[in-house]
Design an enzyme around this catalytic site. Structure first.
Site, mmCIF file in Angstrom:
data_model
loop_
_atom_site.group_PDB
_atom_site.id
_atom_site.type_symbol
_atom_site.label_atom_id
_atom_site.label_comp_id
_atom_site.label_asym_id
_atom_site.label_seq_id
_atom_site.Cartn_x
_atom_site.Cartn_y
_atom_site.Cartn_z
ATOM 1 N N SER A 132 -28.899 15.426 15.522
ATOM 2 C CA SER A 132 -27.992 14.532 14.806
ATOM 3 C C SER A 132 -26.693 14.288 15.566
ATOM 4 O O SER A 132 -26.169 15.188 16.225
ATOM 5 C CB SER A 132 -27.650 15.151 13.453
ATOM 6 O OG SER A 132 -26.584 14.454 12.851
ATOM 7 N N GLU A 134 -24.022 14.201 14.192
ATOM 8 C CA GLU A 134 -23.076 15.113 13.538
ATOM 9 C C GLU A 134 -22.726 16.296 14.446
ATOM 10 O O GLU A 134 -21.646 16.874 14.343
ATOM 11 C CB GLU A 134 -23.715 15.594 12.228
ATOM 12 C CG GLU A 134 -22.810 16.349 11.288
ATOM 13 C CD GLU A 134 -21.710 15.514 10.641
ATOM 14 O OE1 GLU A 134 -21.802 14.272 10.639
ATOM 15 O OE2 GLU A 134 -20.742 16.112 10.163
ATOM 16 N N TYR A 155 -24.038 22.318 8.445
ATOM 17 C CA TYR A 155 -25.181 21.450 8.772
ATOM 18 C C TYR A 155 -25.230 21.190 10.277
ATOM 19 O O TYR A 155 -26.283 21.327 10.923
ATOM 20 C CB TYR A 155 -25.045 20.126 8.001
ATOM 21 C CG TYR A 155 -25.966 19.027 8.471
ATOM 22 C CD1 TYR A 155 -27.290 18.972 8.072
ATOM 23 C CD2 TYR A 155 -25.503 18.022 9.338
ATOM 24 C CE1 TYR A 155 -28.138 17.952 8.516
ATOM 25 C CE2 TYR A 155 -26.332 17.007 9.776
ATOM 26 C CZ TYR A 155 -27.651 16.980 9.365
ATOM 27 O OH TYR A 155 -28.482 15.970 9.797
#
Ligand code: NAP
Ligand code: G4F
Length: 350
Positions: A132, A134, A155
């Site tokens: 990701s 992220e 996460y």
């Protein structure tokens, strides 16, 4: 014809449902892992369901969970897939601060469990891991495959583990394993608590007279928002290459949450978003990712992947869909964009 078999973890999610639809359109036999729940969680794939008793069925669903090693080993050994797409995750960044251990177990160790199952099976299985954007966290944009990871949530930390363990199993054991560093991608099937969908659904509900206000958190954060069906095609392209590798998938265009709000309220004809939006502290995160802008040159050069849908297109597509869901008259520009840009589209318009 030699039908290829794909196993999808996370088939009931946004990406899993589109990917299943894409692979079925390419004549694959598709196996998907679903979680046992007390209510039906298959709404995104119900239109693809085929009675397993009918000859020629190519979609098969299996109960399983990323926290259950024995179950994963059994599925990999019994199904003997050619390709595994690992899209299963506790995928909500804000929730990962409330459930850090579960997030790590599912998102980090879940990836390791699948890789171990592949290694132990001795079969030649191609593996796609949903890493990701992220993971870049506070690394300044634009971000590409060489940018540093500086994760800003449990996460993202779990996804960094999943990225590293995937690369390690490629280098140590020769597994055909790829990481997709996908930037945010949305659609009418996006989970209802992610910010774009929360906004488009909120607008539809306001239009329908069901709500008066929409409560949001940080409006300054910037994201590179793309269209999910285009992103699942990139996943498949990665597994079609001669050699496994890691790729950024992004549009290269970035907007703040505030800009998305402005686009959405203007398209819906509701005027100034400030008349409807309230800020609620509960939607802020203990640490935020301020700005993501992807550089997907490698995917363009090596995979031939290039997105067609802009953020403004995406906003219109999602609002048209959410208006339709609430039986409102749709504006229609989103549907027109879909027809023009995807004359041969393989997914069902929601
Ligand atoms: P999503 O809609 O939240 O779907 C997640 C899927 O994972 C669902 O099918 C969910 O099942 C399943 N799942 C959750 N916990 C599980 C567990 N313990 N065992 C087995 N399955 C489990 O996510 P998405 O947007 O499709 O994203 C797909 C993947 O890409 C995720 O790994 C996500 O972290 C990653 N990603 C997404 C984006 C994005 O912008 N969408 C960007 C980068 C990376 P239920 O339906 O039963 O909940
Ligand atoms: O839509 P979001 O929740 O997506 P976020 O945190 O960027 O994560 C998504 O994209 C990642 C890829 O970079 C994926 F890996 C991940 O699985 C997921 O799909 O939030 C986007 C931005 C954030 O900055 C958040 O603080 O919107 C801001 N925001 C403002 N108000 C809000 C809200 N986010 C949510 N979910 N809800 C709000 O009310």
């Amino acid at each position: 014809m030699n039908t290829k078999k794909a196993l999808i973890f996370g088939i009931t999610g946004q990406d899993g449902s589109y990917l299943a639809e894409f692979l079925l359109s390419r004549e694959y036999e598709v196996h998907g892992v679903i979680r046992r729940a007390s209510t039906f969680n298959t709404v995104r794939i119900d239109h693809l369901y085929q009675d397993p008793h009918i000859r020629g069925t190519r979609l098969f669903l299996h109960y399983g969970d990323l926290t259950d090693t024995g179950n994963i080993e059994k599925l990999v050994n019994q199904i003997k897939p050619d390709e595994i797409y690992h899209l299963g995750a506790q995928s909500h960044v804000r929730v990962s601060f409330d459930m850090p251990e579960y997030t790590a177990n599912t998102d980090a160790l879940g990836t390791l469990r699948i890789l171990e199952a592949i290694k132990n099976s001795g079969n030649h299985i191609k593996f796609y891991n949903a890493a990701s954007s992220e993971m870049f966290g506070s690394t300044l944009p634009p971000q590409n495959e060489l940018s540093l990871f500086h994760p800003r949530s449990p996460y993202a930390v779990a996804k960094v583990f999943s990225f590293d363990i995937t690369r390690l199993y490629r280098e140590a054991y020769g597994i055909f394993a790829c990481n997709g560093l996908l930037f945010n991608h949305e659609s009418p099937r996006r989970g209802e608590t992610f910010v774009t969908r929360k906004i488009t659904m909120g607008i539809a509900r306001i239009r329908a007279g069901l709500d008066k206000k929409l409560y949001l958190g940080n409006l300054k954060a910037k994201r590179d928002w793309g269209f999910a069906p285009e992103y699942v095609e990139a996943m498949h392209m990665m597994l079609c290459q001669e050699k496994p590798d890691d790729y950024v998938v992004a549009t290269g265009e970035s907007h703040s949450v505030r800009e998305f709000l402005e686009l959405a309220f203007s398209y819906a004809g509701l005027g100034d978003y400030k008349n409807y939006v309230e800020i609620d502290q509960r939607y802020f995160r203990p640490a935020e990712v301020e700005s993501l802008i992807g550089n997907a040159s490698k995917a363009k050069e090596r995979l031939g992947w290039q997105p067609k849908i802009t953020c403004s297109d995406l906003c219109k597509i999602m609002i048209d869909s959410d208006f339709k869901n609430l039986h409102l008259d749709i504006i229609g520009e989103g549907n027109k964009i879909l027809k023009e840009k995807f004359p041969n589209k393989w997914w069902k318009i929601d």
